[in-house]
Design a protein around this motif. Structure first.
Motif, mmCIF file in Angstrom:
data_model
loop_
_atom_site.group_PDB
_atom_site.id
_atom_site.type_symbol
_atom_site.label_atom_id
_atom_site.label_comp_id
_atom_site.label_asym_id
_atom_site.label_seq_id
_atom_site.Cartn_x
_atom_site.Cartn_y
_atom_site.Cartn_z
ATOM 1 N N ALA A 80 0.836 -1.199 0.000
ATOM 2 C CA ALA A 80 0.000 0.000 0.000
ATOM 3 C C ALA A 80 0.870 1.247 0.000
ATOM 4 O O ALA A 80 2.067 1.197 0.277
ATOM 5 C CB ALA A 80 -0.913 -0.014 1.221
ATOM 6 N N TRP A 81 0.280 2.393 -0.302
ATOM 7 C CA TRP A 81 0.993 3.655 -0.286
ATOM 8 C C TRP A 81 0.074 4.757 0.209
ATOM 9 O O TRP A 81 -1.138 4.584 0.283
ATOM 10 C CB TRP A 81 1.531 4.000 -1.679
ATOM 11 N N ARG B 158 -12.638 17.167 -2.056
ATOM 12 C CA ARG B 158 -13.590 16.551 -1.130
ATOM 13 C C ARG B 158 -13.264 16.815 0.339
ATOM 14 O O ARG B 158 -13.861 16.229 1.236
ATOM 15 C CB ARG B 158 -13.643 15.043 -1.393
ATOM 16 N N GLY B 159 -12.326 17.728 0.583
ATOM 17 C CA GLY B 159 -12.028 18.122 1.955
ATOM 18 C C GLY B 159 -11.302 17.071 2.758
ATOM 19 O O GLY B 159 -11.397 17.050 4.002
ATOM 20 N N ARG B 160 -10.548 16.225 2.100
ATOM 21 C CA ARG B 160 -9.792 15.175 2.784
ATOM 22 C C ARG B 160 -8.315 15.496 2.758
ATOM 23 O O ARG B 160 -7.794 16.045 1.790
ATOM 24 C CB ARG B 160 -10.081 13.814 2.144
ATOM 25 N N GLY B 161 -7.643 15.103 3.839
ATOM 26 C CA GLY B 161 -6.241 15.475 3.954
ATOM 27 C C GLY B 161 -5.276 14.433 3.448
ATOM 28 O O GLY B 161 -4.178 14.767 2.997
ATOM 29 N N CYS B 162 -5.655 13.163 3.524
ATOM 30 C CA CYS B 162 -4.751 12.099 3.092
ATOM 31 C C CYS B 162 -5.540 10.821 2.837
ATOM 32 O O CYS B 162 -6.692 10.681 3.255
ATOM 33 C CB CYS B 162 -3.671 11.841 4.142
ATOM 34 N N CYS B 163 -4.889 9.909 2.165
ATOM 35 C CA CYS B 163 -5.507 8.606 1.921
ATOM 36 C C CYS B 163 -4.423 7.551 1.849
ATOM 37 O O CYS B 163 -3.255 7.842 1.568
ATOM 38 C CB CYS B 163 -6.322 8.605 0.631
ATOM 39 N N VAL B 164 -4.818 6.315 2.134
ATOM 40 C CA VAL B 164 -3.935 5.176 1.951
ATOM 41 C C VAL B 164 -4.626 4.246 0.956
ATOM 42 O O VAL B 164 -5.831 4.013 1.033
ATOM 43 C CB VAL B 164 -3.637 4.451 3.284
ATOM 44 N N VAL B 165 -3.857 3.776 -0.010
ATOM 45 C CA VAL B 165 -4.394 2.941 -1.079
ATOM 46 C C VAL B 165 -3.707 1.578 -1.031
ATOM 47 O O VAL B 165 -2.479 1.503 -1.077
ATOM 48 C CB VAL B 165 -4.159 3.583 -2.460
ATOM 49 N N ALA B 166 -4.513 0.515 -0.931
ATOM 50 C CA ALA B 166 -3.954 -0.836 -0.835
ATOM 51 C C ALA B 166 -4.479 -1.699 -1.967
ATOM 52 O O ALA B 166 -5.689 -1.928 -2.058
ATOM 53 C CB ALA B 166 -4.314 -1.463 0.509
ATOM 54 N N ALA C 34 -2.520 -1.436 6.140
ATOM 55 C CA ALA C 34 -3.508 -1.465 5.062
ATOM 56 C C ALA C 34 -3.246 -2.630 4.111
ATOM 57 O O ALA C 34 -4.191 -3.239 3.586
ATOM 58 C CB ALA C 34 -3.493 -0.144 4.300
ATOM 59 N N THR C 35 -1.966 -2.963 3.888
ATOM 60 C CA THR C 35 -1.625 -4.109 3.054
ATOM 61 C C THR C 35 -2.173 -5.399 3.661
ATOM 62 O O THR C 35 -2.713 -6.262 2.958
ATOM 63 C CB THR C 35 -0.100 -4.215 2.889
ATOM 64 N N VAL C 36 -2.052 -5.509 4.991
ATOM 65 C CA VAL C 36 -2.601 -6.680 5.692
ATOM 66 C C VAL C 36 -4.122 -6.718 5.556
ATOM 67 O O VAL C 36 -4.726 -7.757 5.261
ATOM 68 C CB VAL C 36 -2.197 -6.661 7.183
ATOM 69 N N LEU C 37 -4.763 -5.567 5.749
ATOM 70 C CA LEU C 37 -6.220 -5.501 5.645
ATOM 71 C C LEU C 37 -6.691 -5.882 4.243
ATOM 72 O O LEU C 37 -7.699 -6.566 4.085
ATOM 73 C CB LEU C 37 -6.705 -4.092 5.996
ATOM 74 N N ALA C 38 -5.936 -5.442 3.231
ATOM 75 C CA ALA C 38 -6.309 -5.776 1.855
ATOM 76 C C ALA C 38 -6.237 -7.283 1.622
ATOM 77 O O ALA C 38 -7.061 -7.842 0.880
ATOM 78 C CB ALA C 38 -5.393 -5.048 0.876
ATOM 79 N N SER C 39 -5.295 -7.948 2.272
ATOM 80 C CA SER C 39 -5.202 -9.407 2.154
ATOM 81 C C SER C 39 -6.413 -10.083 2.795
ATOM 82 O O SER C 39 -6.947 -11.065 2.264
ATOM 83 C CB SER C 39 -3.914 -9.908 2.818
#
Length: 383
Positions: A101-102, A128-136, A167-172
């Motif tokens: 993830a990144w 959309r008023g968001r400060g950050c995101c993580v993508v997995a 997040a990588t673990v959650l994606a699994s």
């Protein structure tokens, strides 16, 4: 977040997906579980549609921005616009890379992030008023399947490297849940589908008919059943072989499906052997009889076989009270037997024949014990 809390979050996500009934619930459970686990305010699950070259959003959960919907009809993004996902889908994973993830931020690359961040994601965060995101990335059966996306509002702590690894673990875990859901849905599909024709099977008819009669008793909805017997199948099997007989069954199944499309929401099914049916809830009886007539006409034009015998029973016709699925089935079955005995080229309709019609007598007589009624009308389909 401590290790114990993260472990509990993983367990909760897995349990939520395991308890889901169907894909939509599983998608929602996946996104909601990941959102809670990562302390986000918003999460989305998207699938990579290879044939269309796009990421299509399956579900959005949490604090939705203007224009976002929980289950969007057509929210999709061309893959080529997202450099980092394109790199992963087409290069890293194809070359044996890991599905790491990144993090993206509304200010640009996150700390430690390599150059080449996705401008489109940054613009979307700001909009959309968001400060950050993580993508997995989500990998299923050894192939890139899609992505898990979790965001936080502007002004809150930015996701770090540890969050990305989690997040990588959650994606699994999500991938395992999706695989389980797909297996269960395939098992359900097979349990209610005739393998030769692809139509619904007897079990599906039983379930749907019971529900339809319950609805009829509740609000007097019109429930109609067409029971039909394909003539000449044995002759085709004996003369041309069972492969030809199977082709005849498949061809008639297609004709049945085509005529069923004349009735909104109708269920086309193969009951077994050479016996089929159409179940319609809502359309008027005359419309059902018309569809059955078209079915008879088209069946007579099939290259093999000898047409079809059709019987129709509808709660809208004068057949007496219908309080059970068994009764409607027997009425339609008895009408079908009369059509077969008379070699009728049109459907026989319960309640619409003369006073000497045994179908009418069945409607007007008090119910008998199950064995006696079945012996009298020789109903092969009676549950």
């Amino acid at each position: 977040m401590g290790e114990d809390r993260r472990l509990a979050a993983v367990v909760a996500l897995a349990q939520g997906m395991a308890a889901a009934h169907g894909s939509r619930e599983a998608w929602r459970a996946a996104a909601a579980g990941a959102c809670r686990a990562l302390g986000g305010s918003f999460a989305a699950l998207s699938v990579w549609e290879r044939e269309l070259g796009r990421l299509r959003v399956l579900v959005n959960v949490g604090e939705l921005a203007e224009g976002e919907e929980e289950f969007p009809e057509d929210e999709a993004y061309p893959v080529h616009q997202f450099a980092e996902i394109t790199e992963f889908l087409h290069e890293q994973w194809a070359g044996g890379g890991k599905p790491d993830a990144w993090v993206e931020t509304a200010e640009g690359p996150a700390a430690g992030r390599e150059p080449g961040y996705c401008h489109q994601r940054v613009a979307a965060l700001r909009r959309r008023g968001r400060g950050c995101c993580v993508v997995a990335p989500i990998v299923l059966h050894g192939r890139a399947w899609g992505e898990l996306y979790v965001a936080r509002p502007a002004g809150e702590a930015v996701f770090g490297r540890g969050d990305a690894d989690f997040a990588t673990v959650l994606a699994s875990v999500v991938a395992a849940g999706i695989a389980q859901t797909e297996r269960l849905e395939e098992a359900r599909r097979l349990a209610f589908t005739d393998s030769l024709t692809g139509l619904a099977n007897r079990r599906a008819v039983d379930v749907r008919l019971e529900r339809a009669i319950e609805r009829h008793r509740r609000d007097d909805s019109v429930v109609s059943l067409v029971v039909c017997d394909l003539n000449g199948l044995k002759r085709v099997n004996d003369t041309h072989g069972h492969a030809a007989g199977d082709r005849l069954l498949e061809r008639f199944g297609s004709v049945l499906s085509l005529c069923g499309a004349m009735l909104p929401g109708a269920l086309a099914a193969r009951l077994g052997g050479d016996e089929f049916c159409l179940l319609a809830v809502g359309p008027p009886a005359d419309q059902v009889v018309k569809a059955a007539g078209e079915l008879c006409r088209r069946a007579a034009e099939l290259e093999l076989g000898d047409g079809v015998a059709c019987g129709v029973a509808s709660t809208e016709d004068p057949i007496g009270p219908v309080r059970s699925a068994r009764r409607l089935f027997r009425l339609a079955d008895a009408a079908q037997y009369r059509a077969k005995a008379e070699r009728a080229v049109k459907p026989v309709v319960a309640g619409r024949a003369g006073p000497d019609d045994p179908v009418v007598r069945l409607a007007d007589e008090p119910s008998q014990d199950e064995g006696g009624e079945r012996r009298r009308f020789r109903g092969r389909h009676a549950p």
